[in-house]
Write a protein that holds these residues in place. Structure first.
Motif, short mmCIF file in Angstrom:
data_model
loop_
_atom_site.label_atom_id
_atom_site.label_comp_id
_atom_site.label_asym_id
_atom_site.label_seq_id
_atom_site.Cartn_x
_atom_site.Cartn_y
_atom_site.Cartn_z
N ILE A 62 0.59 -0.75 -0.14
CA ILE A 62 -0.14 -0.01 0.37
C ILE A 62 0.48 1.77 -0.43
N LEU A 63 2.05 1.74 0.57
CA LEU A 63 2.47 2.42 1.05
C LEU A 63 4.01 2.76 -0.43
N ASP A 64 4.28 1.57 -1.23
CA ASP A 64 4.59 1.72 -2.60
C ASP A 64 3.75 2.47 -3.00
N GLU B 101 3.54 6.68 -5.43
CA GLU B 101 3.42 6.98 -6.59
C GLU B 101 2.55 8.08 -6.95
N ARG B 102 1.35 8.17 -5.47
CA ARG B 102 -0.07 8.48 -5.81
C ARG B 102 -0.83 8.53 -5.26
N PRO B 103 -1.96 9.89 -4.69
CA PRO B 103 -3.30 9.15 -3.87
C PRO B 103 -3.88 8.39 -4.23
N ARG B 104 -4.48 7.44 -3.97
CA ARG B 104 -5.20 6.35 -4.37
C ARG B 104 -6.75 5.71 -3.82
N LEU B 105 -7.38 5.91 -4.76
CA LEU B 105 -9.53 5.06 -3.59
C LEU B 105 -8.93 3.68 -2.77
N VAL B 106 -9.55 3.73 -2.02
CA VAL B 106 -10.15 2.37 -1.70
C VAL B 106 -10.32 0.76 -2.43
#
Lengths: 105, 105
Positions: free
Chosen positions: B16-18, B22-27
């Motif tokens: 998840i951290l990886d 790159e960029r914010p993400r949705l669940v």
DNA sequence: TCGATGCATTCCCTTGCGGTTATATAACTC
DNA sequence: GAGTTATATAACCGCAAGGGAATGCATCGA
């Protein structure tokens, strides 16, 4: 060698590394400092050994445990991917050093 | 804030951290990438949130998760105690930088 | 050779964690 | 307001990991 996060997740094991950072130690010494049973200490030491974080030198019945930092260096390499997020002004210098040092592998 | 070793010991959480690097993400995005159930992903995100490693920005029903590197910086500080064991020739330079940079706390 | 010392291994127990399914909550859409 | 979408929470399960007591094994000293 996989990243040793799970090994380091255990507080007693981190304390062992802290103690070994000063000097090599005997199992009995570590047991006393940790406040664990001797078998408990030995079990943690086995985990650390198998993760490559410590090595043993045998001397009669005694076993001197000492630090092996290589897995910590790998951890450091993992962290490097994230370091630019907080290192701020040193950033450019660090990238320069990373780019110019000899490849360690 | 305690050291996040136990949080990072989980491979899915490191992934998840990886991804958030790159960029914010949705669940939903993270769920797909991880190959977990959605509740499984949400549970990992809760752990990461409580460890201060991610933060959420709500937008309608969606939640954007993004990285919070502070706990990683603390991990880096912990590693610093050991770094002289492998850093070799850069040692002197690093000590100089550590000694001359502004105290971040 | 025999007891003592230093450590590892085994066995057992308990707890915690990661996983899933089912359900709740909240906001958008029509 | 009803259905849908996005996510969180709850309940449950299985397993692995940490802890201690008991035991095994090797080496030392007398």
């Amino acid at each position: 060698m996989p990243l040793p996060f799970d090994v380091l997740a255990e507080p007693s094991r981190r304390k062992i590394l802290d103690l070994l950072l000063e000097r090599p130690r005997l199992v009995g010494e570590l047991t006393e400092q940790l406040g664990l049973s001797q078998p408990g200490t030995s079990k943690h030491l086995r985990v650390l050994r198998e993760a490559g974080l410590v090595r043993v030198r045998q001397e009669a019945q005694r076993r001197w445990y000492e630090l092996r930092p290589e897995p910590l260096a790998e951890l450091d390499a993992w962290l490097a991917h994230y370091r630019h997020l907080w290192s701020g002004s040193l950033d450019a210098l660090e990238r320069h050093l990373d780019a110019t040092e000899d490849d360690p592998r």
